[in-house]
Design an enzyme around this catalytic site. Structure first.
Site, PDB file in Angstrom:
ATOM      1  N   LYS A  91       0.829  -1.201   0.000  1.00 15.17           N
ATOM      2  CA  LYS A  91       0.000   0.000   0.000  1.00 15.17           C
ATOM      3  C   LYS A  91       0.874   1.266   0.000  1.00 15.17           C
ATOM      4  CE  LYS A  91      -4.114  -1.888   0.110  1.00 15.17           C
ATOM      5  NZ  LYS A  91      -5.081  -1.650  -0.982  1.00 15.17           N
ATOM      6  N   THR A  92       0.584   2.172  -0.918  1.00 16.50           N
ATOM      7  CA  THR A  92       1.363   3.401  -1.036  1.00 16.50           C
ATOM      8  C   THR A  92       0.752   4.575  -0.281  1.00 16.50           C
ATOM      9  OG1 THR A  92       0.203   4.157  -3.034  1.00 16.50           O
ATOM     10  CG2 THR A  92       2.098   2.689  -3.351  1.00 16.50           C
TER      11      THR A  92
ATOM     12  N   CYS B 255      35.261  -3.513  29.727  1.00 12.93           N
ATOM     13  CA  CYS B 255      34.890  -2.530  30.740  1.00 12.93           C
ATOM     14  C   CYS B 255      34.410  -3.228  32.017  1.00 12.93           C
ATOM     15  CB  CYS B 255      33.860  -1.556  30.182  1.00 12.93           C
ATOM     16  SG  CYS B 255      33.706  -0.036  31.155  1.00 12.93           S
TER      17      CYS B 255
ATOM     18  N   MET C 240      35.670  -6.734  32.225  1.00 11.75           N
ATOM     19  CA  MET C 240      37.039  -6.865  32.730  1.00 11.75           C
ATOM     20  C   MET C 240      37.047  -6.788  34.249  1.00 11.75           C
ATOM     21  SD  MET C 240      39.468  -4.366  33.913  1.00 11.75           S
ATOM     22  CE  MET C 240      41.208  -4.012  33.815  1.00 11.75           C
TER      23      MET C 240
ATOM     24  N   HIS D  20      36.669   0.271  25.409  1.00  8.20           N
ATOM     25  CA  HIS D  20      35.612  -0.276  24.548  1.00  8.20           C
ATOM     26  C   HIS D  20      36.127  -0.440  23.119  1.00  8.20           C
ATOM     27  CE1 HIS D  20      32.059  -0.045  27.259  1.00  8.20           C
ATOM     28  NE2 HIS D  20      32.804   0.875  27.859  1.00  8.20           N
TER      29      HIS D  20
ATOM     30  N   GLU E 262      34.972  -2.128  20.778  1.00  2.27           N
ATOM     31  CA  GLU E 262      33.902  -2.243  19.787  1.00  2.27           C
ATOM     32  C   GLU E 262      33.636  -0.937  19.043  1.00  2.27           C
ATOM     33  OE1 GLU E 262      31.587  -1.551  23.759  1.00  2.27           O
ATOM     34  OE2 GLU E 262      33.507  -2.363  23.079  1.00  2.27           O
TER      35      GLU E 262
END
Length: 540
Positions: free
Chosen positions: A190-191, A384, A387, A510, A512
């Protein structure tokens, strides 16, 4: 006059459509064509930043090199592009109003009435222009947080409307990300929601130039034509954003197939430079062709929300890319762990990761999981708080410090092996006051960390108040836990590891926040390599 082009991405119909990933993917494609980009997130919340928000409310807090606590979308920006970001790239309503009110208190407005227009909108525009004051870039891509129609977003939308009026169509481009839902019973897309969303924008004086439509399968030509007709957007500028099932790193390839980068460059009158996309394509090909799987247990109390550990999950995937394996994450709530069920909960895992966090809830479960990984020779990675929990576990079960703990959880503990950093003790305000941002670390030669980094000096990002208590250093090293990373002045321990173990590292920082799919972080790559060895050994 500045030659920078400004691209604004808004969202309609629903939140969580993927504006952040779309910004990142477009930045990735433009960089692949040799252009420079800077990406920015405008958040409509009144908080100064997400630093004091619950992860359940907001997901992870992403930390930049200069110590800004920002929205997790900045993580996507850095993972998908070569650019480095700072506090300038993250803006909130709270920051805007705080700056304007501070100025008013100092008398900078000379007694005039301070209003949303022009004072708030001028401050918003100033934050956008600020990205190119030191170094001009070809493109500034700005994500307007929230959904069109939200009260909170109106000042931001008014500010970007003014920028189009000031700079014109050749310098300012509006992209609108919207939803084309499929009605399950009829199986029909559906638009109408997209049409209504565009009308909301038009009522605010903004005509989108490009529509990016989230949909579960590619749009037909007829559907694109219908959207084009009712939304006043060229048919070739209606882009399908099809649901991706394998990896989010396929999204730039999907947008390239639908020529999003070409549409943007043509609309802004820019050269269609040659696309150099081989590195990204090869990375995605590796993901698609992966045949082996390793299982990693992530022990975290916010596992119910995927975004709470978003950068950790992505970095684990990067470690998998580096080792040609798929990483299957087993999410375990530490509050569910006890001595009776831990063997069953960790059955068949090839690695254990304990991420960062705050607060005492779930700590004992994390410590139990770390003890299991240490004694059963399962690769372990602590980040962090992870650890710090590894330090507490070792103190209790190897050093015999039965009462060992962190002063965060037990202020008057007999063995405070983790304690508050000295300069943090007098701080009472919570927001933005931790040890934040990138700091150098010296890595001991001959250590596992040194063999992974292949360097004796590194820089990593931090977000913490508590640290290893150095007076216990000799006690730990005599019993087999080595401190192998320190701040340059030797006052803060950054890395601990156990040498007579397949792979056991805890880091105060950190990592990541620095991993990319095309450049996996060495610690995540090393951790998954060790997990892969255990998986192979288990198979044999």
């Amino acid at each position: 006059m500045s030659k920078t082009r400004y691209i604004f991405i808004t969202g309609g119909v629903s939140s969580s459509l993927g504006k952040g990933v779309t910004v990142a993917a477009l930045g990735c494609l433009l960089e692949a064509r040799g252009y420079t980009v800077s990406l920015q997130k405008m958040d409509p919340y009144i908080n100064i930043d997400p630093g004091t928000m619950s992860p359940y409310q907001h997901g992870e807090v992403y930390v930049t090199e200069d110590g800004a606590e920002t929205d997790l979308d900045l993580g996507y920006y850095e993972r998908f592009t070569k650019s480095k970001f700072s506090r300038k790239n993250s803006v909130s309503t709270g920051q805007i109003y705080h700056a304007v009110i501070e100025r008013e208190r100092k008398g900078d407005y000379l007694g005039r009435t301070v209003q949303v227009v022009p004072h708030i909108t001028n401050e918003i525009r100033s934050r956008i222009y600020n990205l190119t004051r030191d170094q001009e870039t070809d493109f500034v891509i700005v994500e307007i947080g929230g959904t069109v129609g939200d009260i909170e977003s109106i000042p931001f939308l008014e500010a970007i409307r003014q920028m189009r009026y000031e700079h014109g169509n050749q310098q300012v481009l509006f992209l609108h990300l919207t939803l084309v839902p499929t009605i399950t019973a009829a199986g029909e897309a559906k638009t109408k929601p997209t049409q209504h969303s565009v009308k909301e924008l038009l009522a605010l004086g903004i005509q989108p130039d490009v529509l990016i439509c989230r949909i579960n399968k590619p749009m037909s030509k007829e559907m694109k034509n219908k959207i084009s007709l009712f939304c006043n957007v060229k048919e070739q500028n209606v882009i399908s954003a099809v649901d991706i099932t394998t990896s989010i790193y396929e999204i730039p390839l999907m947008y390239r197939e639908d020529k999003l980068d070409e549409v943007v460059l043509n609309a802004l009158g820019m050269d269609l430079r040659k696309l150099n996309f081989s590195q990204w394509e090869n990375m995605v090909k590796k993901i698609r062709n992966t045949k082996k799987t390793v299982k990693v247990a992530l022990i975290g109390k916010y596992i119910s929300l995927q975004d709470a550990y978003r950068s950790v999950y992505e970095s684990l995937a990067h470690g998998g890319i580096a080792n040609d394996v798929e990483v299957s994450v087993v999410k375990i709530n530490p509050e569910d762990i006890d001595s009776k069920n831990i063997k069953e909960l960790l059955k068949g895992v090839h690695g254990v990761l304990v991420p960062g966090g705050f607060g005492e809830r779930g700590i004992e479960g994390k410590i139990a999981a770390i003890q299991y990984a240490r004694t059963k020779n399962i690769p372990f990675f602590g980040i962090c708080l992870g650890m710090q929990c590894a330090v507490i576990e070792f103190a209790r079960n190897v050093l015999g410090f039965k009462d060992a703990n962190s002063t965060e959880f037990k202020p008057n503990v007999q063995y405070p092996v983790i304690s508050m950093i000295e300069e943090q003790k007098e701080i009472e305000r919570m927001g933005g006051t931790m040890r934040l941002g990138a700091y150098p670390c010296l890595v001991k030669k001959g250590s596992l960390a040194h063999s992974e980094y292949k360097s004796d000096r590194i820089s990593e990002r931090h977000r913490h108040r508590f640290e290893f208590t150095l007076r216990y250093k000799d006690d730990f090293e005599k019993k087999g836990m080595n401190l192998t990373g320190f701040s340059p002045d030797g006052s803060l321990a950054e890395i601990v590891e156990i040498p007579n173990h397949p792979w056991f590292i805890g880091v105060q920082f950190h990592p990541e926040f620095q991993s990319k799919p095309t450049d996996p972080h060495p610690l995540f790559a090393g951790f998954i390599k060790a997990a892969s060895k255990l998986a192979k050994k288990t198979e044999d």
